[in-house]
Design a protein around this motif. Sequence first.
Motif, PDB file in Angstrom:
ATOM      1  N   VAL A 114       0.847  -1.205   0.000  1.00  0.00           N
ATOM      2  CA  VAL A 114       0.000   0.000   0.000  1.00  0.00           C
ATOM      3  C   VAL A 114       0.881   1.254   0.000  1.00  0.00           C
ATOM      4  O   VAL A 114       0.629   2.205  -0.754  1.00  0.00           O
ATOM      5  N   SER A 115       1.937   1.231   0.824  1.00  0.00           N
ATOM      6  CA  SER A 115       2.826   2.416   0.874  1.00  0.00           C
ATOM      7  C   SER A 115       3.476   2.663  -0.477  1.00  0.00           C
ATOM      8  O   SER A 115       3.521   3.800  -0.959  1.00  0.00           O
ATOM      9  N   VAL A 116       3.994   1.570  -1.058  1.00  0.00           N
ATOM     10  CA  VAL A 116       4.658   1.717  -2.367  1.00  0.00           C
ATOM     11  C   VAL A 116       3.675   2.258  -3.402  1.00  0.00           C
ATOM     12  O   VAL A 116       3.983   3.199  -4.141  1.00  0.00           O
ATOM     13  N   LEU A 117       2.480   1.669  -3.412  1.00  0.00           N
ATOM     14  CA  LEU A 117       1.468   2.115  -4.381  1.00  0.00           C
ATOM     15  C   LEU A 117       1.095   3.570  -4.152  1.00  0.00           C
ATOM     16  O   LEU A 117       0.960   4.354  -5.107  1.00  0.00           O
ATOM     17  N   LEU A 118       0.942   3.925  -2.888  1.00  0.00           N
ATOM     18  CA  LEU A 118       0.584   5.294  -2.538  1.00  0.00           C
ATOM     19  C   LEU A 118       1.648   6.277  -3.028  1.00  0.00           C
ATOM     20  O   LEU A 118       1.330   7.322  -3.627  1.00  0.00           O
ATOM     21  N   ILE A 119       2.898   5.931  -2.771  1.00  0.00           N
ATOM     22  CA  ILE A 119       4.003   6.806  -3.209  1.00  0.00           C
ATOM     23  C   ILE A 119       3.995   6.920  -4.732  1.00  0.00           C
ATOM     24  O   ILE A 119       4.118   8.011  -5.290  1.00  0.00           O
ATOM     25  N   MET A 120       3.822   5.781  -5.394  1.00  0.00           N
ATOM     26  CA  MET A 120       3.832   5.780  -6.861  1.00  0.00           C
ATOM     27  C   MET A 120       2.703   6.636  -7.433  1.00  0.00           C
ATOM     28  O   MET A 120       2.917   7.478  -8.305  1.00  0.00           O
ATOM     29  N   VAL A 121       1.499   6.399  -6.908  1.00  0.00           N
ATOM     30  CA  VAL A 121       0.336   7.132  -7.423  1.00  0.00           C
ATOM     31  C   VAL A 121       0.505   8.630  -7.183  1.00  0.00           C
ATOM     32  O   VAL A 121       0.265   9.454  -8.083  1.00  0.00           O
ATOM     33  N   SER A 122       0.976   8.994  -5.967  1.00  0.00           N
ATOM     34  CA  SER A 122       1.166  10.425  -5.679  1.00  0.00           C
ATOM     35  C   SER A 122       2.200  11.018  -6.626  1.00  0.00           C
ATOM     36  O   SER A 122       2.022  12.119  -7.147  1.00  0.00           O
ATOM     37  N   LEU A 123       3.292  10.262  -6.829  1.00  0.00           N
ATOM     38  CA  LEU A 123       4.347  10.738  -7.732  1.00  0.00           C
ATOM     39  C   LEU A 123       3.806  10.992  -9.129  1.00  0.00           C
ATOM     40  O   LEU A 123       4.021  12.054  -9.714  1.00  0.00           O
ATOM     41  N   VAL A 124       3.093   9.984  -9.649  1.00  0.00           N
ATOM     42  CA  VAL A 124       2.538  10.095 -11.006  1.00  0.00           C
ATOM     43  C   VAL A 124       1.556  11.263 -11.079  1.00  0.00           C
ATOM     44  O   VAL A 124       1.604  12.082 -12.002  1.00  0.00           O
ATOM     45  N   PHE A 125       0.699  11.367 -10.055  1.00  0.00           N
ATOM     46  CA  PHE A 125      -0.305  12.424 -10.050  1.00  0.00           C
ATOM     47  C   PHE A 125       0.355  13.809 -10.046  1.00  0.00           C
ATOM     48  O   PHE A 125       0.037  14.667 -10.876  1.00  0.00           O
ATOM     49  N   VAL A 126       1.302  13.992  -9.138  1.00  0.00           N
ATOM     50  CA  VAL A 126       1.978  15.300  -9.025  1.00  0.00           C
ATOM     51  C   VAL A 126       2.709  15.627 -10.328  1.00  0.00           C
ATOM     52  O   VAL A 126       2.579  16.721 -10.890  1.00  0.00           O
ATOM     53  N   LEU A 127       3.472  14.627 -10.799  1.00  0.00           N
ATOM     54  CA  LEU A 127       4.286  14.837 -12.008  1.00  0.00           C
ATOM     55  C   LEU A 127       3.418  15.217 -13.215  1.00  0.00           C
ATOM     56  O   LEU A 127       3.693  16.206 -13.898  1.00  0.00           O
ATOM     57  N   PHE A 128       2.356  14.440 -13.426  1.00  0.00           N
ATOM     58  CA  PHE A 128       1.529  14.700 -14.610  1.00  0.00           C
ATOM     59  C   PHE A 128       0.745  16.000 -14.474  1.00  0.00           C
ATOM     60  O   PHE A 128       0.570  16.718 -15.459  1.00  0.00           O
ATOM     61  N   SER A 129       0.283  16.307 -13.262  1.00  0.00           N
ATOM     62  CA  SER A 129      -0.469  17.568 -13.137  1.00  0.00           C
ATOM     63  C   SER A 129       0.465  18.755 -13.341  1.00  0.00           C
ATOM     64  O   SER A 129       0.090  19.722 -14.019  1.00  0.00           O
ATOM     65  N   VAL A 130       1.685  18.686 -12.794  1.00  0.00           N
ATOM     66  CA  VAL A 130       2.636  19.793 -12.987  1.00  0.00           C
ATOM     67  C   VAL A 130       2.998  19.923 -14.464  1.00  0.00           C
ATOM     68  O   VAL A 130       3.003  21.020 -15.028  1.00  0.00           O
ATOM     69  N   PHE A 131       3.266  18.782 -15.112  1.00  0.00           N
ATOM     70  CA  PHE A 131       3.647  18.818 -16.532  1.00  0.00           C
ATOM     71  C   PHE A 131       2.487  19.333 -17.398  1.00  0.00           C
ATOM     72  O   PHE A 131       2.711  20.102 -18.322  1.00  0.00           O
ATOM     73  N   ASN A 132       1.264  18.900 -17.078  1.00  0.00           N
ATOM     74  CA  ASN A 132       0.118  19.361 -17.879  1.00  0.00           C
ATOM     75  C   ASN A 132      -0.113  20.849 -17.720  1.00  0.00           C
ATOM     76  O   ASN A 132      -0.431  21.538 -18.697  1.00  0.00           O
ATOM     77  N   LYS A 133       0.065  21.326 -16.490  1.00  0.00           N
ATOM     78  CA  LYS A 133      -0.117  22.756 -16.222  1.00  0.00           C
ATOM     79  C   LYS A 133       0.917  23.558 -17.014  1.00  0.00           C
ATOM     80  O   LYS A 133       0.590  24.545 -17.668  1.00  0.00           O
ATOM     81  N   ARG A 134       2.154  23.082 -16.964  1.00  0.00           N
ATOM     82  CA  ARG A 134       3.240  23.769 -17.667  1.00  0.00           C
ATOM     83  C   ARG A 134       3.007  23.730 -19.183  1.00  0.00           C
ATOM     84  O   ARG A 134       3.286  24.687 -19.894  1.00  0.00           O
ATOM     85  N   ARG A 135       2.464  22.593 -19.649  1.00  0.00           N
ATOM     86  CA  ARG A 135       2.192  22.426 -21.083  1.00  0.00           C
ATOM     87  C   ARG A 135       1.150  23.445 -21.539  1.00  0.00           C
ATOM     88  O   ARG A 135       1.309  24.084 -22.581  1.00  0.00           O
TER      89      ARG A 135
END
Lengths: 210, 264
Positions: free
Chosen positions: B14-35
């Motif tokens: 659960v911890s690993v998944l949580l970290i992964m999902v948060s990472l992906v979410f943050v990364l993609f939202s920041v990249f989309n905003k910048r795009r």
Amino acid sequence: MNIYLYLALVLILPFSSLVISLFFNRNKTNYDLYLNLGLGYMFFNELLNLYIGVYTTLPQIPFANIYCLIFPLIIYRLFYNISNSEIFRKRIKFMAIGLMVFFIIDNLIQRDFFTNFQFHTYLVSTLILIYIVTVILLQIMKSDIIHEYLRSKSFWISLGLLLFYVPFLPVIITFEFMVVNFEIKNIITLFLIMVMNFCFIYASLWTKHR
Amino acid sequence: MDKTQVIYLILFSVSVLLIMVSLVFVLFSVFNKRRMKFIIEKQEAEKQAEIEMAKIRIENQENLLKSISWELHDNIGQLLSVSKMQLSMLPEQPTDLSRKMVNDTLDVLSRVLEDVRSLSKSLNTDSVGFMGLVKATGFEIDRLNRIKFLNAKFNITGKPFPLKNDDEIVLFRILQELISNVIKHAKASEFELHFHYANNGLVITAQDDGIGMDISKEHYGIGLKNIVSRIKFLNGSIDFHNKNEGGVLTSIKYTIKDPDVMNA
């Protein structure tokens, strides 16, 4: 989880990424050599571990310790080629030398190269790698590639490494200080390796920018 | 695996998944905003470049018109004046017929001279800037009536106020281009121009009773393309409409960018 299934998957995943990167790469770049070298070394290391474990009585730890130094150095070199910033390139070079020095000092102090996993070296190499990947992602964000970042090879390689190393960091720290069944570590590692290799395969097959 | 180990496995997973999902979410939202920001910046830059191009084109045209105006005023105008002077100094002719011919020629020369001067004025941006849009347009309408090609009317509603000097020149050029189109293609006998000054800008409507026009953009000639690029430069809008009773109704909307200009 069946150990043979685990070993088979751990071998197949980097091997598939390597074959795709070598023979089906649609986006040739100046850092492909280091990506292939990294994937090749990952595959070779797993194969060596399997061979030593099954056919010899030699310890596997020294090979794992060497892997903890060499693999990050290859990846640093890969990002050295990806980056366009001279200052950042110099910083990568400096950090790579720093890691090698740290590895030697760690071994001189601990004197357990043949018996124990070089946890400190692994920790330092991972932190450096996360820092480098973050800077590369910021560079992608500031470049024109942001327009089509999902078609950027460096984005997917960075993402793959980030998705492996960041979640794995707390796991490996916990395993260092707690006695937990090895099987748990294997399952989590396998899952993370799968995600990382999926990103590498995507980078080779479906990207068109650097 | 015993029960404790299973709990450990679940916790780790659960911890690993949580970290992964948060990472992906943050990364993609920041990249989309910048795009999105990048796309908007790119569009802005393209728009700016287009405006700059239009500005350069308009400046070049203005310079050319200014040169023609100077040439008309200083060269042709002077030559005509000299010719008129020389004709006036001719000694009295013995016959009435010759005297009448000289007087007629003098009249024609006076009219040509007046036309050249008014054409020179209308081509020169300095005079447009000096007189203002309303007066310059009035002169243009007078000139149109003088050549007796069609019957032109000009009226104003609202309280006129000065616009930005450059914008007035561009609007005046648009009107000249419109009038020129009416003369060349519309086969009209009536032309009416109306200025409506509102709080936030100016609405110009021009209508004629001619044969109408093809208003699809693909068939725009150089003149209409010029009008559209000038309107774009002003950040205004233009609309052509074929009237049921024949002729074209053109509406131009110009909005003031800086309200302080009104008080200038």
